[in-house]
Scaffold this motif. Structure first.
Motif, PDB file in Angstrom:
ATOM      1  N   VAL A 260       0.894  -1.172  -0.027  1.00 37.87           N
ATOM      2  CA  VAL A 260       0.053  -0.039  -0.021  1.00 37.87           C
ATOM      3  C   VAL A 260       0.898   1.190  -0.150  1.00 37.87           C
ATOM      4  CG1 VAL A 260      -1.724   1.179   1.297  1.00 37.87           C
ATOM      5  CG2 VAL A 260      -1.825  -1.232   1.335  1.00 37.87           C
TER       6      VAL A 260
ATOM      7  N   MET B 121       1.566   6.541  -6.629  1.00 37.24           N
ATOM      8  CA  MET B 121       0.323   7.412  -6.908  1.00 37.24           C
ATOM      9  C   MET B 121       1.133   8.761  -7.000  1.00 37.24           C
ATOM     10  SD  MET B 121      -2.847   5.713  -5.009  1.00 37.24           S
ATOM     11  CE  MET B 121      -3.506   7.115  -5.137  1.00 37.24           C
TER      12      MET B 121
ATOM     13  N   GLU C 128      -2.902  -9.044  -3.261  1.00 40.54           N
ATOM     14  CA  GLU C 128      -4.063  -8.182  -3.063  1.00 40.54           C
ATOM     15  C   GLU C 128      -4.159  -6.887  -4.070  1.00 40.54           C
ATOM     16  OE1 GLU C 128      -1.816  -9.056  -0.911  1.00 40.54           O
ATOM     17  OE2 GLU C 128      -2.669 -10.036   0.565  1.00 40.54           O
TER      18      GLU C 128
ATOM     19  N   ALA D 225      -7.130  -6.310  -6.442  1.00 40.69           N
ATOM     20  CA  ALA D 225      -7.798  -4.941  -6.512  1.00 40.69           C
ATOM     21  C   ALA D 225      -7.912  -4.911  -7.958  1.00 40.69           C
ATOM     22  CB  ALA D 225      -6.915  -4.030  -5.746  1.00 40.69           C
TER      23      ALA D 225
ATOM     24  N   MET E 108      -0.901 -19.154   2.159  1.00 44.77           N
ATOM     25  CA  MET E 108      -0.946 -17.866   1.363  1.00 44.77           C
ATOM     26  C   MET E 108      -2.421 -17.187   1.872  1.00 44.77           C
ATOM     27  SD  MET E 108      -0.807 -17.052  -2.419  1.00 44.77           S
ATOM     28  CE  MET E 108      -1.525 -15.852  -3.215  1.00 44.77           C
ATOM     29  N   THR E 109      -2.337 -16.208   2.697  1.00 44.85           N
ATOM     30  CA  THR E 109      -3.624 -15.761   2.915  1.00 44.85           C
ATOM     31  C   THR E 109      -3.874 -14.336   2.129  1.00 44.85           C
ATOM     32  OG1 THR E 109      -2.586 -14.477   4.690  1.00 44.85           O
ATOM     33  CG2 THR E 109      -3.452 -16.738   5.244  1.00 44.85           C
ATOM     34  N   LEU E 110      -4.837 -13.853   2.106  1.00 46.32           N
ATOM     35  CA  LEU E 110      -5.368 -12.598   1.440  1.00 46.32           C
ATOM     36  C   LEU E 110      -5.745 -11.512   2.467  1.00 46.32           C
ATOM     37  CD1 LEU E 110      -6.011 -11.445  -1.509  1.00 46.32           C
ATOM     38  CD2 LEU E 110      -8.230 -12.241  -1.181  1.00 46.32           C
ATOM     39  N   ASN E 111      -5.111 -10.544   2.436  1.00 47.38           N
ATOM     40  CA  ASN E 111      -5.348  -9.259   3.348  1.00 47.38           C
ATOM     41  C   ASN E 111      -6.190  -8.557   2.649  1.00 47.38           C
ATOM     42  OD1 ASN E 111      -4.883  -7.046   5.085  1.00 47.38           O
ATOM     43  ND2 ASN E 111      -2.759  -7.381   5.204  1.00 47.38           N
TER      44      ASN E 111
ATOM     45  N   TRP F 220      -7.796  -6.042   4.119  1.00 49.01           N
ATOM     46  CA  TRP F 220      -7.527  -4.405   4.154  1.00 49.01           C
ATOM     47  C   TRP F 220      -6.472  -3.881   3.014  1.00 49.01           C
ATOM     48  CZ3 TRP F 220     -10.072  -1.344   6.907  1.00 49.01           C
ATOM     49  CH2 TRP F 220     -10.640  -1.619   8.256  1.00 49.01           C
ATOM     50  N   THR F 221      -5.733  -4.618   2.694  1.00 48.21           N
ATOM     51  CA  THR F 221      -4.792  -4.293   1.493  1.00 48.21           C
ATOM     52  C   THR F 221      -5.752  -4.291   0.376  1.00 48.21           C
ATOM     53  OG1 THR F 221      -2.888  -5.255   2.788  1.00 48.21           O
ATOM     54  CG2 THR F 221      -2.738  -5.005   0.366  1.00 48.21           C
ATOM     55  N   LEU F 222      -6.192  -5.230   0.414  1.00 46.11           N
ATOM     56  CA  LEU F 222      -7.087  -5.635  -1.008  1.00 46.11           C
ATOM     57  C   LEU F 222      -8.144  -3.996  -1.126  1.00 46.11           C
ATOM     58  CD1 LEU F 222      -8.342  -6.675  -3.434  1.00 46.11           C
ATOM     59  CD2 LEU F 222      -9.891  -7.930  -1.817  1.00 46.11           C
TER      60      LEU F 222
ATOM     61  N   PHE G 297      -7.407  -1.337   0.571  1.00 49.39           N
ATOM     62  CA  PHE G 297      -6.657  -0.162   0.181  1.00 49.39           C
ATOM     63  C   PHE G 297      -6.384   0.264  -1.072  1.00 49.39           C
ATOM     64  CE2 PHE G 297      -5.629   0.287   5.078  1.00 49.39           C
ATOM     65  CZ  PHE G 297      -6.126   1.334   5.151  1.00 49.39           C
ATOM     66  N   GLN G 298      -5.914  -1.191  -1.863  1.00 50.98           N
ATOM     67  CA  GLN G 298      -5.341  -1.200  -3.009  1.00 50.98           C
ATOM     68  C   GLN G 298      -6.511  -0.632  -4.181  1.00 50.98           C
ATOM     69  OE1 GLN G 298      -2.272  -0.454  -2.634  1.00 50.98           O
ATOM     70  NE2 GLN G 298      -1.292  -2.158  -3.759  1.00 50.98           N
ATOM     71  N   THR G 299      -7.777  -1.154  -3.992  1.00 54.06           N
ATOM     72  CA  THR G 299      -8.882  -0.960  -4.797  1.00 54.06           C
ATOM     73  C   THR G 299      -9.062   0.759  -4.746  1.00 54.06           C
ATOM     74  OG1 THR G 299      -9.697  -3.149  -4.261  1.00 54.06           O
ATOM     75  CG2 THR G 299     -11.204  -1.213  -5.471  1.00 54.06           C
TER      76      THR G 299
ATOM     77  N   ASN H  59      -6.980   2.863  -3.671  1.00 50.58           N
ATOM     78  CA  ASN H  59      -5.882   3.846  -4.233  1.00 50.58           C
ATOM     79  C   ASN H  59      -6.110   3.806  -5.793  1.00 50.58           C
ATOM     80  OD1 ASN H  59      -4.677   3.975  -1.851  1.00 50.58           O
ATOM     81  ND2 ASN H  59      -3.385   2.331  -1.809  1.00 50.58           N
ATOM     82  N   VAL H  60      -6.164   2.777  -6.375  1.00 47.11           N
ATOM     83  CA  VAL H  60      -6.459   2.700  -7.771  1.00 47.11           C
ATOM     84  C   VAL H  60      -7.326   3.380  -8.359  1.00 47.11           C
ATOM     85  CG1 VAL H  60      -6.635   1.027  -9.953  1.00 47.11           C
ATOM     86  CG2 VAL H  60      -5.311   0.568  -8.001  1.00 47.11           C
ATOM     87  N   LEU H  61      -8.670   3.480  -7.479  1.00 48.35           N
ATOM     88  CA  LEU H  61      -9.876   4.339  -8.028  1.00 48.35           C
ATOM     89  C   LEU H  61      -9.257   5.702  -7.659  1.00 48.35           C
ATOM     90  CD1 LEU H  61     -12.847   2.543  -6.546  1.00 48.35           C
ATOM     91  CD2 LEU H  61     -12.436   2.963  -8.833  1.00 48.35           C
ATOM     92  N   VAL H  62      -8.580   6.225  -6.588  1.00 45.07           N
ATOM     93  CA  VAL H  62      -8.298   7.496  -6.583  1.00 45.07           C
ATOM     94  C   VAL H  62      -7.199   7.840  -7.442  1.00 45.07           C
ATOM     95  CG1 VAL H  62      -6.990   8.974  -4.958  1.00 45.07           C
ATOM     96  CG2 VAL H  62      -8.643   7.433  -3.995  1.00 45.07           C
ATOM     97  N   LEU H  63      -6.390   6.956  -7.939  1.00 40.42           N
ATOM     98  CA  LEU H  63      -5.403   7.150  -8.770  1.00 40.42           C
ATOM     99  C   LEU H  63      -5.992   7.373 -10.222  1.00 40.42           C
ATOM    100  CD1 LEU H  63      -2.550   7.562  -9.851  1.00 40.42           C
ATOM    101  CD2 LEU H  63      -2.309   5.089 -10.058  1.00 40.42           C
TER     102      LEU H  63
END
Lengths: 223, 267
Positions: free
Chosen positions: A22, A29, A107, A111, B1-4, B6-8, B10-12, B14-18
């Motif tokens: 992140v 970004m 992740e 995403a 292997m786990t999926l975080n 929160w990170t998912l 945040f990244q979503t 983040n990409v939308l904001v970007l």
């Protein structure tokens, strides 16, 4: 050596975990936005060399959208172009020592794939309405509806896995070679990793365009 | 292997904001500038087309005007050609008329000159002939010639009208017998007898000498002369030559004999 698959947290605020991916994404970004602001400060009708490069980038993205989606690019330019740019920069961020590409973690790729999945629905509904979008699952006939529904999910996973696998494998290979051989030995593999990163960014963007275009109602049936 | 997750998340975000940020600060400005430039270029092209259309219209107008100029030039040239042709025809007619007049005048002058030359040459030839004849006639002398002249005189007197002959016989009138040379007494007597016989009376007759007669014997009365001499004959011949209107020059007396017989002429 930490597992390349693990993403250690940078901050922990209650249940909220801020991982390095992140943070790296925020940096990317910031770099992209700052570069955009700097590059677009003095746009003029008579372009400078920098502006010509920017217009070449925008024109190339537009042309790719036209060629792939057979649609005017204005509505999709920001989404497709940003996806490509972010993935490209993220993949190439491995050039910076100590930086692991965000796309090398599940992740971030998830995403991105999730955004493509949502964008397909969003643009499909915008173009043809809910019924029009749902009607695209019945093409070429109703029998294909289950398969098309499954496909819409599986292709999202394929996006996720393709990008993750390519980038992660590159990082893995470079890490393994670096741990086994000297300093200069991984350089060819890193160059190959850069090529792979660029190609994967292009493939991800192209597939996103194809999926969005597939959600468009047939021509002459738009609402 | 786990999926975080929160990170998912945040990244979503983040990409939308970007996407939103780049849409605002990159894609839209650059695309707008491209569109603006395209519009500007399109406007420039449209303006160029409009200017081209205006230029084409101006060119068409110019071509039309030039065509009008050409037509006007052709008209002016045609009028000028007509005027020049008329002037040329007029000048040619005038020149032809003048040439014909000059030709006629020249022909007349040439003819007049030729006639004058002919007359002059004829006169000269006549004078030459008369002179030659006079010279030849002066060589004819003698009694035979005198007898012939006397006989001719008698015949001329007899040919006169009766009233004229009667006028010669009026009392108190003296007739002169003129000869080119003096006559002796015998010749005078013969002449007086013959003249009296021809007149039919016996008027008084005197004798005179005139060498310009060349040869001959004439009878001169106060109002009548019976010409009977070489001089009178040559004058008459000269007057009868073609082109001779002037009186014949009198031939000079000479010693040449008289070769011709004379015809008496009543004066």
């Amino acid at each position: 050596m930490n597992s390349p698959l693990s993403s250690p947290p940078v901050w922990q605020i209650g249940p909220v975990t801020i991982t390095g991916d992140v943070v790296a994404t925020w940096v990317i970004m910031a770099v992209l936005v700052a570069a955009s602001l700097l590059a677009t400060r003095h746009l003029a009708l008579v372009p400078t060399r920098t502006q010509a490069v920017l217009e070449l980038i925008v024109g190339t993205v537009d042309q790719q959208i036209r060629d792939t989606m057979q649609l005017p690019p204005g509505r999709y330019r920001a989404f497709i172009g940003t996806l490509f740019g972010f993935i490209f920069v993220a993949n190439w961020s491995s050039l910076i020592p100590g930086v692991r590409p965000p796309t090398a973690h599940l992740e971030t790729d998830a995403a991105l794939a999730l955004l493509v999945f949502l964008a397909v629905i969003w643009f499909g509904v915008q173009a043809g309405g809910i019924r029009g979008y749902l009607a695209t699952f019945a093409t070429p006939n109703l029998v294909m509806v289950p398969l098309n529904v499954i496909e819409s999910v599986t292709r999202t996973f394929s996006l996720l896995v393709r990008l993750f696998g390519n980038v992660m494998s590159g990082v893995f290979v470079v890490g393994i070679v670096l741990s086994l051989a000297g300093l200069l030995v991984p350089i060819p593999l890193m160059a190959l990793d850069l090529l792979t990163g660029a190609v994967q960014a292009y493939i991800f963007a192209i597939l996103a365009m194809v999926f969005i275009a597939g959600a468009m109602p047939p021509k002459g049936n738009k609402q | 292997m786990t999926l975080n997750w929160w990170t998912l998340g945040f990244q979503t975000v983040n990409v939308l904001v970007l996407i939103w940020l780049l849409q605002r600060f990159f894609w839209r400005p650059v695309s707008a500038m491209i569109t603006q430039r395209q519009a500007t270029i399109r406007k420039s092209v449209d303006d160029a087309h409009a200017i081209e259309a205006k230029a084409a219209a101006a060119l068409a107008t110019t071509v039309t005007t030039r065509a009008g100029f050409e037509a006007e030039r052709q008209t002016i040239l045609a009028d000028a050609h007509k005027a020049a042709e008329a002037a040329r025809a007029s000048l040619l007619d005038t020149a032809r008329t003048q040439a014909l007049a000059l030709q006629a005048a020249a022909t007349a002058a040439i003819e007049a000159g030729r006639q004058a030359a002919d007359a002059a040459w004829s006169g000269r030839a006549g004078q030459l002939a008369i002179g030659m004849a006079g010279r030849l006639a002066t060589r004819l002398e003698g009694a035979a010639v005198q007898a012939l002249f006397l006989d001719s005189l008698v015949q001329a007197i007899r040919a006169l009208p009766e009233a004229v002959r009667a006028g010669l016989a009026v009392d108190g009138v003296t007739l002169d017998a003129v000869s080119d040379a003096p006559l002796d007494d015998a010749a005078r007597a013969v002449a007086v007898t013959a003249i009296h016989g021809a007149i039919g009376a016996q008027p008084e007759i005197g004798f005179k000498v005139d060498a310009s007669l060349i040869g001959g014997l004439e009878l001169h009365a106060p109002h009548l002369t019976v010409a009977n001499s070489w001089r009178a004959d040559l004058a008459r011949i000269h007057d009868q030559l073609p082109g001779e209107s002037q009186p014949a020059p009198r031939p000079k007396a000479s010693n040449a004999p008289l070769p011709l017989a004379t015809v008496p002429t009543a004066a």
